[in-house]
Design a protein around this motif. Structure first.
Motif, PDB file in Angstrom:
ATOM      1  N   MET A   1      19.853   6.867  -1.434  1.00 16.12           N
ATOM      2  CA  MET A   1      18.503   6.358  -1.234  1.00 16.12           C
ATOM      3  C   MET A   1      17.581   7.037  -2.233  1.00 16.12           C
ATOM      4  O   MET A   1      17.697   8.243  -2.491  1.00 16.12           O
ATOM      5  N   SER A   2      16.651   6.265  -2.792  1.00 15.37           N
ATOM      6  CA  SER A   2      15.682   6.824  -3.721  1.00 15.37           C
ATOM      7  C   SER A   2      14.347   6.122  -3.526  1.00 15.37           C
ATOM      8  O   SER A   2      14.252   5.127  -2.823  1.00 15.37           O
ATOM      9  N   ARG A   3      13.331   6.667  -4.191  1.00 15.74           N
ATOM     10  CA  ARG A   3      11.987   6.140  -3.997  1.00 15.74           C
ATOM     11  C   ARG A   3      11.246   6.113  -5.330  1.00 15.74           C
ATOM     12  O   ARG A   3      11.361   7.036  -6.131  1.00 15.74           O
ATOM     13  N   ASP A   4      10.504   5.024  -5.537  1.00 16.08           N
ATOM     14  CA  ASP A   4       9.616   4.893  -6.691  1.00 16.08           C
ATOM     15  C   ASP A   4       8.199   4.868  -6.152  1.00 16.08           C
ATOM     16  O   ASP A   4       7.753   3.846  -5.612  1.00 16.08           O
ATOM     17  N   VAL A   5       7.509   5.987  -6.273  1.00 11.34           N
ATOM     18  CA  VAL A   5       6.173   6.107  -5.696  1.00 11.34           C
ATOM     19  C   VAL A   5       5.215   5.091  -6.295  1.00 11.34           C
ATOM     20  O   VAL A   5       4.442   4.444  -5.579  1.00 11.34           O
TER      21      VAL A   5
ATOM     22  N   GLY B   1       0.811  -1.212   0.000  1.00 16.39           N
ATOM     23  CA  GLY B   1       0.000   0.000   0.000  1.00 16.39           C
ATOM     24  C   GLY B   1       0.837   1.251   0.000  1.00 16.39           C
ATOM     25  O   GLY B   1       2.017   1.234  -0.339  1.00 16.39           O
ATOM     26  N   ARG B   2       0.259   2.371   0.445  1.00 14.28           N
ATOM     27  CA  ARG B   2       0.914   3.668   0.357  1.00 14.28           C
ATOM     28  C   ARG B   2       1.527   4.100   1.679  1.00 14.28           C
ATOM     29  O   ARG B   2       1.636   5.297   1.965  1.00 14.28           O
ATOM     30  N   THR B   3       1.965   3.150   2.474  1.00 12.29           N
ATOM     31  CA  THR B   3       2.515   3.481   3.779  1.00 12.29           C
ATOM     32  C   THR B   3       3.716   4.412   3.690  1.00 12.29           C
ATOM     33  O   THR B   3       3.983   5.190   4.612  1.00 12.29           O
ATOM     34  N   LEU B   4       4.440   4.363   2.577  1.00  8.24           N
ATOM     35  CA  LEU B   4       5.608   5.226   2.437  1.00  8.24           C
ATOM     36  C   LEU B   4       5.233   6.703   2.408  1.00  8.24           C
ATOM     37  O   LEU B   4       6.086   7.568   2.590  1.00  8.24           O
ATOM     38  N   ASP B   5       3.966   6.984   2.171  1.00  7.60           N
ATOM     39  CA  ASP B   5       3.500   8.370   2.135  1.00  7.60           C
ATOM     40  C   ASP B   5       3.370   8.971   3.532  1.00  7.60           C
ATOM     41  O   ASP B   5       3.245  10.188   3.666  1.00  7.60           O
ATOM     42  N   TYR B   6       3.382   8.134   4.568  1.00 11.26           N
ATOM     43  CA  TYR B   6       2.979   8.612   5.882  1.00 11.26           C
ATOM     44  C   TYR B   6       4.100   8.727   6.904  1.00 11.26           C
ATOM     45  O   TYR B   6       4.011   9.536   7.826  1.00 11.26           O
TER      46      TYR B   6
END
Length: 118
Positions: free
Chosen positions: A69-73, A25-30
């Motif tokens: 570090m990087s992120r792929d939404v 899910g979108r937990t990385l948003d929080y």
């Protein structure tokens, strides 16, 4: 639900690896997401972190300039690109998130082993 780290392996000094941390899910948003590592006989230590709001990153002095570090939404995934690896980077690497009060969001997963050796 927990974060799952993968991508570890064995490399020679100076080599590179890219670790992945997939979230459900979108937990990385929080919450802030972070990478940690634990070498044999040592305590777990923080390696890098990325805030959920502005994706500002932090690196420990021991990895700064070598790790990114990087992120792929779209994929709910964060990465840790590790370059110029050293034997002292050998450890089990974990990812987790923490709240503003410093408490961890998830139980610790199994992590992924990184071994740097000639």
């Amino acid at each position: 639900v927990q974060l799952q780290a993968s991508g570890g392996g064995s490399v020679q000094p100076g080599g590179s690896l890219r670790l992945s941390c997939v979230a459900s899910g979108r937990t990385l948003d929080y919450y802030t997401v972070a990478w940690f590592r634990q070498a044999p006989g040592k305590e777990r230590e923080g390696v890098s972190s990325m805030s959920s709001s502005d994706e500002n990153t932090y690196y420990s002095p021991s990895v700064k300039g070598r790790f990114a570090m990087s992120r792929d939404v779209a994929k709910n995934t964060v990465y840790l690109q590790m370059n110029s690896l050293k034997p002292e980077d050998t450890a089990v690497y974990y990812c987790n998130q923490y709240r503003p009060d410093g408490t961890y969001v998830w139980n610790w997963g199994q992590g992924t082993q990184v071994t740097v050796s000639s």
